[in-house]
Design a protein around this motif. Sequence first.
Motif, mmCIF file in Angstrom:
data_model
loop_
_atom_site.group_PDB
_atom_site.id
_atom_site.type_symbol
_atom_site.label_atom_id
_atom_site.label_comp_id
_atom_site.label_asym_id
_atom_site.label_seq_id
_atom_site.Cartn_x
_atom_site.Cartn_y
_atom_site.Cartn_z
ATOM 1 N N ILE A 54 0.937 -1.101 0.182
ATOM 2 C CA ILE A 54 -0.099 0.078 0.075
ATOM 3 C C ILE A 54 0.831 1.207 -0.012
ATOM 4 O O ILE A 54 1.693 1.513 0.857
ATOM 5 N N LEU A 55 0.860 1.983 -1.089
ATOM 6 C CA LEU A 55 1.627 3.290 -1.101
ATOM 7 C C LEU A 55 0.886 4.404 -0.904
ATOM 8 O O LEU A 55 1.683 5.362 -0.218
ATOM 9 N N ALA A 56 -0.585 4.576 -0.939
ATOM 10 C CA ALA A 56 -0.869 5.641 -0.560
ATOM 11 C C ALA A 56 -2.670 5.469 -0.357
ATOM 12 O O ALA A 56 -2.916 4.469 -1.127
ATOM 13 N N SER A 57 -3.330 6.318 0.126
ATOM 14 C CA SER A 57 -4.909 6.134 0.139
ATOM 15 C C SER A 57 -5.298 7.564 0.444
ATOM 16 O O SER A 57 -4.992 8.190 1.060
ATOM 17 N N SER A 58 -6.574 7.391 -0.062
ATOM 18 C CA SER A 58 -7.317 8.650 0.134
ATOM 19 C C SER A 58 -9.053 8.392 -0.032
ATOM 20 O O SER A 58 -9.089 7.221 -0.559
ATOM 21 N N GLU A 59 -9.864 9.371 0.167
ATOM 22 C CA GLU A 59 -11.181 9.272 -0.006
ATOM 23 C C GLU A 59 -11.957 10.212 -0.976
ATOM 24 O O GLU A 59 -12.770 10.922 -0.237
ATOM 25 N N PRO A 60 -11.494 10.499 -1.936
ATOM 26 C CA PRO A 60 -12.404 11.355 -2.891
ATOM 27 C C PRO A 60 -13.771 11.106 -3.123
ATOM 28 O O PRO A 60 -14.157 10.035 -3.404
ATOM 29 N N TYR A 61 -14.539 11.919 -2.583
ATOM 30 C CA TYR A 61 -15.890 12.061 -2.674
ATOM 31 C C TYR A 61 -16.397 10.842 -2.038
ATOM 32 O O TYR A 61 -17.564 10.084 -2.253
ATOM 33 N N GLY A 62 -15.533 10.195 -0.772
ATOM 34 C CA GLY A 62 -16.207 9.225 -0.086
ATOM 35 C C GLY A 62 -15.801 7.972 -0.473
ATOM 36 O O GLY A 62 -15.959 6.899 0.216
ATOM 37 N N MET A 63 -15.264 7.804 -1.686
ATOM 38 C CA MET A 63 -14.675 6.281 -2.111
ATOM 39 C C MET A 63 -13.367 6.075 -1.687
ATOM 40 O O MET A 63 -12.522 7.128 -2.193
#
Length: 164
Positions: A18-27
Motif C-alpha cells: 500500500i503506497l497511499a490512500s485517500s477518500e475522494p467523494y467518499g470512495m
Amino acid sequence: MTNEFVLEALTREFPDSILASSEPYGMLTIEVKKDDTKKIIHYLRDSSLEFNFLTDICGIHYPETPDKEIGVIYHLQNMMANFRLRLKAFMPRENAEIDSLTELFAGANWMERETYDFYGINFKGHPDLRPILNMDDLGYHPMLKEYRLEDGTRTDKNDSMFGR
C-alpha cells in the motif's frame, strides 16, 4: 463495511504494497505497487471482504510524471454490502506492463483489451491482447497525451473564436 475497515484489512495483509490512500467523494482509493496488484485483487475477491464484481478497468496518462507516467485503475464492488473500492497502480512508460486479471474475472478480458488499445499497457498473461476498438494498423495509442490537439497549419480558424 467502512473505508477504514477495508484499508486496515489491506494494510494488515499487504503492509509493503500500500503506497497511499485517500477518500475522494467518499470512495476509498488506494495506490498499490503494480507487481502486487493481482495478489491484492485476488485477496479482495476471495477473502471475507467479498469484492466479487470488477466494475471497470481503465488507464490514465500523466506525461509530466516520468516515474508514474502510466497508470491502471481498477474499480471493484462488494455487491452484498454495496461498497465500492478504487485501486490504482502506476508505472513508467518504458515498462507499461501489469498482470492480467482474466483468471480472476472473465469480464476483465475486454476491459484490458480496451485499455491496451487506447494506452498501450501490456497485460501479462492476457489470452488475446489485441486492439478491440481501433484499427489493427493504427500505429499509436490515441489516449496518450502525445499529440497536439489542433493542427497549427490550419488557416480557417482564429483563436479568438475559441476565447483565446
